[in-house]
Design an enzyme around this catalytic site. Structure first.
Site, PDB file in Angstrom:
ATOM      1  N   LEU A  45      54.827  82.354  33.077  1.00 24.16           N
ATOM      2  CA  LEU A  45      53.887  82.056  32.388  1.00 24.16           C
ATOM      3  C   LEU A  45      53.167  82.253  31.149  1.00 24.16           C
ATOM      4  O   LEU A  45      53.574  83.206  30.536  1.00 24.16           O
ATOM      5  CB  LEU A  45      52.286  82.602  32.755  1.00 24.16           C
ATOM      6  CG  LEU A  45      51.833  82.573  34.349  1.00 24.16           C
ATOM      7  CD1 LEU A  45      50.621  83.213  35.123  1.00 24.16           C
ATOM      8  CD2 LEU A  45      51.206  80.717  34.479  1.00 24.16           C
ATOM      9  N   ASP A  46      52.949  81.466  30.105  1.00 25.70           N
ATOM     10  CA  ASP A  46      52.852  81.418  29.042  1.00 25.70           C
ATOM     11  C   ASP A  46      52.018  82.952  28.380  1.00 25.70           C
ATOM     12  O   ASP A  46      51.384  83.065  29.015  1.00 25.70           O
ATOM     13  CB  ASP A  46      52.450  80.621  28.319  1.00 25.70           C
ATOM     14  CG  ASP A  46      52.897  78.992  28.521  1.00 25.70           C
ATOM     15  OD1 ASP A  46      54.261  79.155  28.421  1.00 25.70           O
ATOM     16  OD2 ASP A  46      52.495  78.194  28.241  1.00 25.70           O
ATOM     17  N   LYS A  47      52.641  83.521  27.138  1.00 29.37           N
ATOM     18  CA  LYS A  47      51.569  84.237  26.857  1.00 29.37           C
ATOM     19  C   LYS A  47      49.979  84.170  26.380  1.00 29.37           C
ATOM     20  O   LYS A  47      49.406  85.214  27.230  1.00 29.37           O
ATOM     21  CB  LYS A  47      52.251  84.800  25.116  1.00 29.37           C
ATOM     22  CG  LYS A  47      51.340  86.164  24.343  1.00 29.37           C
ATOM     23  CD  LYS A  47      51.393  86.101  22.800  1.00 29.37           C
ATOM     24  CE  LYS A  47      50.847  86.568  22.133  1.00 29.37           C
ATOM     25  NZ  LYS A  47      51.306  86.920  21.298  1.00 29.37           N
ATOM     26  N   ASP A  48      49.604  82.608  26.606  1.00 31.91           N
ATOM     27  CA  ASP A  48      48.603  82.667  25.925  1.00 31.91           C
ATOM     28  C   ASP A  48      47.586  82.185  27.301  1.00 31.91           C
ATOM     29  O   ASP A  48      46.725  81.928  26.999  1.00 31.91           O
ATOM     30  CB  ASP A  48      49.095  81.456  24.881  1.00 31.91           C
ATOM     31  CG  ASP A  48      48.548  82.217  23.243  1.00 31.91           C
ATOM     32  OD1 ASP A  48      48.034  82.974  22.978  1.00 31.91           O
ATOM     33  OD2 ASP A  48      49.607  81.596  23.068  1.00 31.91           O
ATOM     34  N   THR A  49      47.971  81.820  28.349  1.00 26.34           N
ATOM     35  CA  THR A  49      47.697  81.606  29.410  1.00 26.34           C
ATOM     36  C   THR A  49      47.833  82.469  30.633  1.00 26.34           C
ATOM     37  O   THR A  49      48.767  83.427  30.696  1.00 26.34           O
ATOM     38  CB  THR A  49      49.097  80.013  29.781  1.00 26.34           C
ATOM     39  OG1 THR A  49      49.073  79.428  29.776  1.00 26.34           O
ATOM     40  CG2 THR A  49      48.293  79.950  31.374  1.00 26.34           C
TER      41      THR A  49
END
Length: 264
Positions: free
Chosen positions: A96-100
């Site tokens: 999972l992306d940092k921003d997700t």
């Protein structure tokens, strides 16, 4: 950190290499490879002796990396389990992306790790995402099939690149608002930033996306991006039971939905 040398001379990452050059990397420590237990919030959706599912907040990285040595999901989990006589493996499955924000499953032993990794590879374990995008998406259902690779000039970004890796995103419109669309996504492939890049490429960037989104929008400063891994389906590695999980939307996401409802 002045740790790259070409022919004994310190250079930046823009240094040019030529045949016969001597390239040396000085690695001062390996702290980005170690999980340092650190106290921090962990939202656990489910756990047993084999797996733990967490609802990751936006802004939190999973693994230790440059600039994030202890403020990571794995660091917080290591702190959570620090009093156990035997520490679990703690191996995240998928990314999972940092921003997700949203659901992530973490294996607690090697058998669970092997089983879940095989499920990811066979596409029998999968996540369902939800997002709010800018603009009115034309069709109620559709597929974006565009290859993705590292951006040619900005190496921190991904982009649609001819000859890149295959990337396929399926989408369904949940609800339409005035100038925005609430959507659900299912990934056929798992490329870095896939949903974010695909939606931006068709003119519908995700609200709050700091990299691919609009620089100025009424929701530019909401405190996160409106992309959430809302559902996760997998087979339990030990019992064989088919399991489905869901994770609540972050507060800033629901606040945007509330504002959009009032704008109707």
């Amino acid at each position: 950190e002045n740790g790259i040398l070409i022919n004994g001379q310190r250079v930046t990452t823009r240094g040019v290499l030529h045949a016969g050059d001597s390239l040396v990397f000085n690695m001062p420590n390996d702290r980005t490879q170690k999980v340092v237990p650190a106290e921090g919030p962990v939202s656990i959706v489910f756990e047993n002796e084999d797996i733990v599912l967490v609802n990751k907040p936006a802004g939190l990285v999973i693994h230790p990396c440059h600039g994030h040595y202890s403020d990571t999901l794995l660091s917080y989990l290591a702190w959570y389990y620090r009093l156990l006589p035997e520490q679990p493996l703690l191996c995240p499955i998928g990314r999972l992306d940092k921003d997700t924000s949203g659901l992530l499953v973490v294996a607690k032993n090697d058998a669970a790790h092997q089983s879940l990794a095989a499920q990811i590879a066979a596409h029998t374990a999968y996540r369902g995402y939800e997002a709010i995008v800018v603009g009115s998406v034309k069709d109620d259902t559709g597929t974006v099939d565009k290859p993705i690779a590292r951006h040619k000039t900005d190496r921190k970004k991904m982009a649609i690149v001819e000859g890149g890796r295959d990337a396929i995103t399926h989408y369904t419109v949940i609800k339409r608002y005035n100038g925005y669309t609430y959507m659900a996504f299912q990934l056929e492939t798992g490329r870095t930033h896939q949903i974010r890049v695909h939606m931006a490429s068709i003119g519908h960037p995700i609200i709050g996306d700091p990299v691919y989104g609009l620089k100025k929008d009424r929701f530019s400063n909401i405190g996160g991006q409106c992309l959430h891994a809302a559902k996760l389906t997998l087979t339990h590695p030990k019992t064989g039971e088919r399991m489905e999980f869901s994770a609540s939307l972050p507060q800033y996401f629901t606040e945007v939905l509330d504002k959009l409802e009032r704008m109707q």
